[in-house]
Design a protein around this motif. Structure first.
Motif, mmCIF file in Angstrom:
data_model
loop_
_atom_site.group_PDB
_atom_site.id
_atom_site.type_symbol
_atom_site.label_atom_id
_atom_site.label_comp_id
_atom_site.label_asym_id
_atom_site.label_seq_id
_atom_site.Cartn_x
_atom_site.Cartn_y
_atom_site.Cartn_z
ATOM 1 N N LEU A 161 16.447 -10.079 3.088
ATOM 2 C CA LEU A 161 16.120 -9.329 4.297
ATOM 3 C C LEU A 161 14.677 -9.489 4.754
ATOM 4 C CD1 LEU A 161 18.202 -6.162 3.389
ATOM 5 C CD2 LEU A 161 18.761 -7.903 5.092
ATOM 6 N N GLY A 162 13.943 -10.405 4.147
ATOM 7 C CA GLY A 162 12.655 -10.786 4.709
ATOM 8 C C GLY A 162 11.436 -10.045 4.219
ATOM 9 N N VAL A 163 11.521 -9.337 3.098
ATOM 10 C CA VAL A 163 10.325 -8.734 2.509
ATOM 11 C C VAL A 163 9.484 -9.846 1.889
ATOM 12 C CG1 VAL A 163 9.516 -7.236 0.630
ATOM 13 C CG2 VAL A 163 11.329 -6.469 2.169
ATOM 14 N N ASP A 164 8.170 -9.720 1.981
ATOM 15 C CA ASP A 164 7.291 -10.823 1.602
ATOM 16 C C ASP A 164 6.947 -10.866 0.118
ATOM 17 O OD1 ASP A 164 7.023 -11.624 4.326
ATOM 18 O OD2 ASP A 164 5.583 -10.000 4.623
ATOM 19 N N ALA A 165 6.867 -9.693 -0.541
ATOM 20 C CA ALA A 165 6.410 -9.668 -1.929
ATOM 21 C C ALA A 165 6.814 -8.347 -2.569
ATOM 22 C CB ALA A 165 4.892 -9.849 -2.008
ATOM 23 N N VAL A 166 6.759 -8.331 -3.896
ATOM 24 C CA VAL A 166 7.070 -7.128 -4.670
ATOM 25 C C VAL A 166 5.941 -6.890 -5.658
ATOM 26 C CG1 VAL A 166 8.681 -6.039 -6.293
ATOM 27 C CG2 VAL A 166 9.557 -7.500 -4.458
ATOM 28 N N VAL A 167 5.538 -5.619 -5.781
ATOM 29 C CA VAL A 167 4.552 -5.208 -6.780
ATOM 30 C C VAL A 167 5.238 -4.247 -7.746
ATOM 31 C CG1 VAL A 167 2.370 -4.003 -7.186
ATOM 32 C CG2 VAL A 167 2.613 -5.511 -5.194
ATOM 33 N N LEU A 168 5.060 -4.476 -9.042
ATOM 34 C CA LEU A 168 5.694 -3.665 -10.080
ATOM 35 C C LEU A 168 4.666 -2.786 -10.765
ATOM 36 C CD1 LEU A 168 7.643 -6.580 -11.807
ATOM 37 C CD2 LEU A 168 8.496 -5.100 -9.984
ATOM 38 N N ALA B 42 19.255 2.211 -1.301
ATOM 39 C CA ALA B 42 18.072 2.627 -0.549
ATOM 40 C C ALA B 42 17.160 1.432 -0.273
ATOM 41 C CB ALA B 42 17.316 3.703 -1.315
ATOM 42 N N ALA B 43 16.987 0.572 -1.277
ATOM 43 C CA ALA B 43 16.130 -0.607 -1.096
ATOM 44 C C ALA B 43 16.663 -1.525 -0.010
ATOM 45 C CB ALA B 43 15.997 -1.363 -2.414
ATOM 46 N N ALA B 44 17.990 -1.689 0.059
ATOM 47 C CA ALA B 44 18.570 -2.552 1.088
ATOM 48 C C ALA B 44 18.259 -2.023 2.484
ATOM 49 C CB ALA B 44 20.084 -2.660 0.876
ATOM 50 N N ILE B 45 18.412 -0.714 2.664
ATOM 51 C CA ILE B 45 18.107 -0.114 3.982
ATOM 52 C C ILE B 45 16.632 -0.248 4.289
ATOM 53 C CG2 ILE B 45 18.018 2.076 5.231
ATOM 54 C CD1 ILE B 45 20.598 2.844 3.728
ATOM 55 N N VAL B 46 15.812 0.015 3.303
ATOM 56 C CA VAL B 46 14.353 -0.082 3.492
ATOM 57 C C VAL B 46 13.949 -1.505 3.872
ATOM 58 C CG1 VAL B 46 12.200 -0.134 2.170
ATOM 59 C CG2 VAL B 46 13.690 1.880 2.063
ATOM 60 N N CYS B 47 14.477 -2.505 3.144
ATOM 61 C CA CYS B 47 14.124 -3.888 3.432
ATOM 62 C C CYS B 47 14.531 -4.281 4.853
ATOM 63 C CB CYS B 47 14.781 -4.815 2.417
ATOM 64 S SG CYS B 47 14.111 -4.704 0.744
ATOM 65 N N HIS B 48 15.714 -3.869 5.258
ATOM 66 C CA HIS B 48 16.192 -4.183 6.616
ATOM 67 C C HIS B 48 15.289 -3.534 7.657
ATOM 68 C CE1 HIS B 48 18.732 -3.706 10.246
ATOM 69 N NE2 HIS B 48 19.140 -4.917 9.918
ATOM 70 N N THR B 49 14.908 -2.275 7.428
ATOM 71 C CA THR B 49 14.036 -1.565 8.386
ATOM 72 C C THR B 49 12.661 -2.214 8.455
ATOM 73 O OG1 THR B 49 15.227 0.488 7.906
ATOM 74 C CG2 THR B 49 13.088 0.676 9.003
ATOM 75 N N LEU B 50 12.104 -2.583 7.303
ATOM 76 C CA LEU B 50 10.795 -3.215 7.296
ATOM 77 C C LEU B 50 10.828 -4.546 8.052
ATOM 78 C CD1 LEU B 50 9.557 -2.701 3.608
ATOM 79 C CD2 LEU B 50 8.751 -1.518 5.665
ATOM 80 N N ALA B 51 11.913 -5.277 7.897
ATOM 81 C CA ALA B 51 12.007 -6.578 8.564
ATOM 82 C C ALA B 51 12.084 -6.434 10.078
ATOM 83 C CB ALA B 51 13.230 -7.333 8.041
ATOM 84 N N GLN B 52 12.607 -5.308 10.538
ATOM 85 C CA GLN B 52 12.721 -5.078 11.985
ATOM 86 C C GLN B 52 11.403 -4.571 12.587
ATOM 87 O OE1 GLN B 52 15.651 -6.163 13.308
ATOM 88 N NE2 GLN B 52 16.006 -6.647 11.147
ATOM 89 N N GLY B 53 10.534 -4.035 11.756
ATOM 90 C CA GLY B 53 9.321 -3.392 12.243
ATOM 91 C C GLY B 53 8.241 -4.377 12.678
ATOM 92 N N PRO C 67 -0.791 -14.200 4.266
ATOM 93 C CA PRO C 67 -0.753 -13.020 3.396
ATOM 94 C C PRO C 67 0.458 -12.152 3.710
ATOM 95 C CG PRO C 67 -2.955 -13.346 4.293
ATOM 96 C CD PRO C 67 -2.043 -14.300 5.025
ATOM 97 N N PRO C 68 1.039 -11.519 2.689
ATOM 98 C CA PRO C 68 2.231 -10.690 2.916
ATOM 99 C C PRO C 68 1.935 -9.483 3.793
ATOM 100 C CG PRO C 68 1.391 -10.383 0.682
ATOM 101 C CD PRO C 68 0.631 -11.523 1.272
ATOM 102 N N ARG C 69 2.894 -9.132 4.654
ATOM 103 C CA ARG C 69 2.783 -7.949 5.510
ATOM 104 C C ARG C 69 3.729 -6.844 5.074
ATOM 105 N NH1 ARG C 69 4.709 -8.108 10.121
ATOM 106 N NH2 ARG C 69 3.322 -6.602 11.120
ATOM 107 N N ARG C 70 4.840 -7.202 4.470
ATOM 108 C CA ARG C 70 5.869 -6.251 4.061
ATOM 109 C C ARG C 70 6.055 -6.364 2.552
ATOM 110 N NH1 ARG C 70 4.687 -4.577 8.378
ATOM 111 N NH2 ARG C 70 6.058 -4.301 10.191
ATOM 112 N N VAL C 71 5.733 -5.296 1.839
ATOM 113 C CA VAL C 71 5.736 -5.322 0.376
ATOM 114 C C VAL C 71 6.512 -4.122 -0.154
ATOM 115 C CG1 VAL C 71 4.272 -5.153 -1.688
ATOM 116 C CG2 VAL C 71 3.536 -6.559 0.247
ATOM 117 N N LEU C 72 7.336 -4.346 -1.175
ATOM 118 C CA LEU C 72 7.938 -3.255 -1.930
ATOM 119 C C LEU C 72 7.109 -3.009 -3.175
ATOM 120 C CD1 LEU C 72 11.803 -3.957 -1.958
ATOM 121 C CD2 LEU C 72 10.502 -2.484 -0.402
ATOM 122 N N VAL C 73 6.922 -1.734 -3.509
ATOM 123 C CA VAL C 73 6.211 -1.357 -4.723
ATOM 124 C C VAL C 73 7.158 -0.509 -5.564
ATOM 125 C CG1 VAL C 73 4.109 -0.366 -5.686
ATOM 126 C CG2 VAL C 73 4.078 -1.306 -3.367
#
Length: 283
Positions: A155-162, A272-283, A129-135
């Motif tokens: 950058l390793g985000v698992d899924a996107v919700v629209l 902003a999304a690029a920075i967010v994705c990179h930060t989420l992948a490091q977390g 199951p995805p752990r890192r998701v953008l909405v």
């Protein structure tokens, strides 16, 4: 084997899938009615086919038949061969990438199926199951949506919700800007803007709302333990007050003091999304 079919009339009804590709309203209606989308360029077409989208037809200049010959050999679909002028009259612009494909859409999973790991690409399902998701809330620019999918894939985000009103990731420009990343990232579209954030929380996600508000927690100091869904708002107004209120925590990207003094308090949504994705992948 695909059939090579010479065409010379832009009004040929067999080419209806490709008509006026820059007319957003027409394309929304036509693509929804027939369950199709259009991919542009060799690399993107290959990625779409590799992701399991059935090919309805291709349209290309003859010079592209050889570079795509291995792909064409495995298809049972017409390949319409046209000169550059005919293609431009039909689609409404010069097709620099030489080849277009009309492909079948796949059924979208529900939000519940996506976050449970019961839907998505085989590689994603194998990872659990995805752990890192953008909405994404109400992003209406197709290029921005495509670019964000590319960031998420890279950058390793698992899924996107629209949200219900977000631009279509399979619109031609979104697919093109993403370089086919829309086929690599599982995604779902909400049906209830008011209530579907609650479904993410019920699935165990912490909801982080990105905002330029200086009272928000710096993103790098936010807790990224467990499952995290990060909310990104529209190009102009950002997140709605409702989604900001529903989030568990508001977070911000730190800006330099000089930038703040000059009145630059935020980034465009793709940066902003690029920075967010990179930060989420490091977390």
């Amino acid at each position: 084997m695909a059939r090579l079919v010479p065409v010379s009339d832009p009004a040929d009804p067999r080419l209806a899938d490709y008509v006026r590709l820059r007319d957003v309203n027409l394309r929304k209606s036509l693509e929804a009615e027939h369950g199709l989308f259009v991919a542009e360029g060799e690399k993107v077409i290959r990625r779409a086919v590799g992701a399991g989208h059935a090919v309805r037809s291709l349209l290309m200049a003859r010079r592209w038949a050889e570079p795509l010959s291995d792909l064409l050999d495995g298809l049972d679909a017409p390949v319409y061969i046209a000169d550059d002028a005919t293609m431009e009259d039909l689609v409404g612009f010069q097709v620099h990438r030489g080849a277009l494909a009309s492909l079948e859409r796949l059924p979208l999973p529900t939000v519940d199926a996506l976050v449970s790991g019961a839907a998505g690409r085989a590689a994603a399902a194998a990872a659990g199951p995805p752990r890192r998701v953008l909405v994404l809330e109400d992003l209406v620019d197709h290029g921005n949506v495509g670019a964000i999918f590319r960031c998420a894939a890279a950058l390793g985000v698992d899924a996107v919700v629209l949200s219900p009103r977000c631009a279509d990731p399979l619109y031609r420009r979104a697919v093109k800007v993403s370089m086919g990343a829309v086929f690599a990232i599982p995604y779902a579209r909400m049906t209830d803007w008011h209530g579907d954030l609650g479904r993410l929380r019920a699935a165990g996600f912490t909801l982080l709302a990105l905002t330029p508000d200086q009272s928000a927690v710096p993103l790098e100091k936010a807790s990224l333990d467990g499952r995290v869904a990060l909310l990104l708002g529209s190009e102009g107004g950002g997140l709605s007050s409702r989604w900001l209120h529903e989030a568990d925590e508001a977070v911000r990207i730190g800006m330099s003091p000089d930038a703040m003094a000059a009145g630059v308090d935020s980034l465009n949504v793709v940066a902003a999304a690029a920075i967010v994705c990179h930060t989420l992948a490091q977390g």
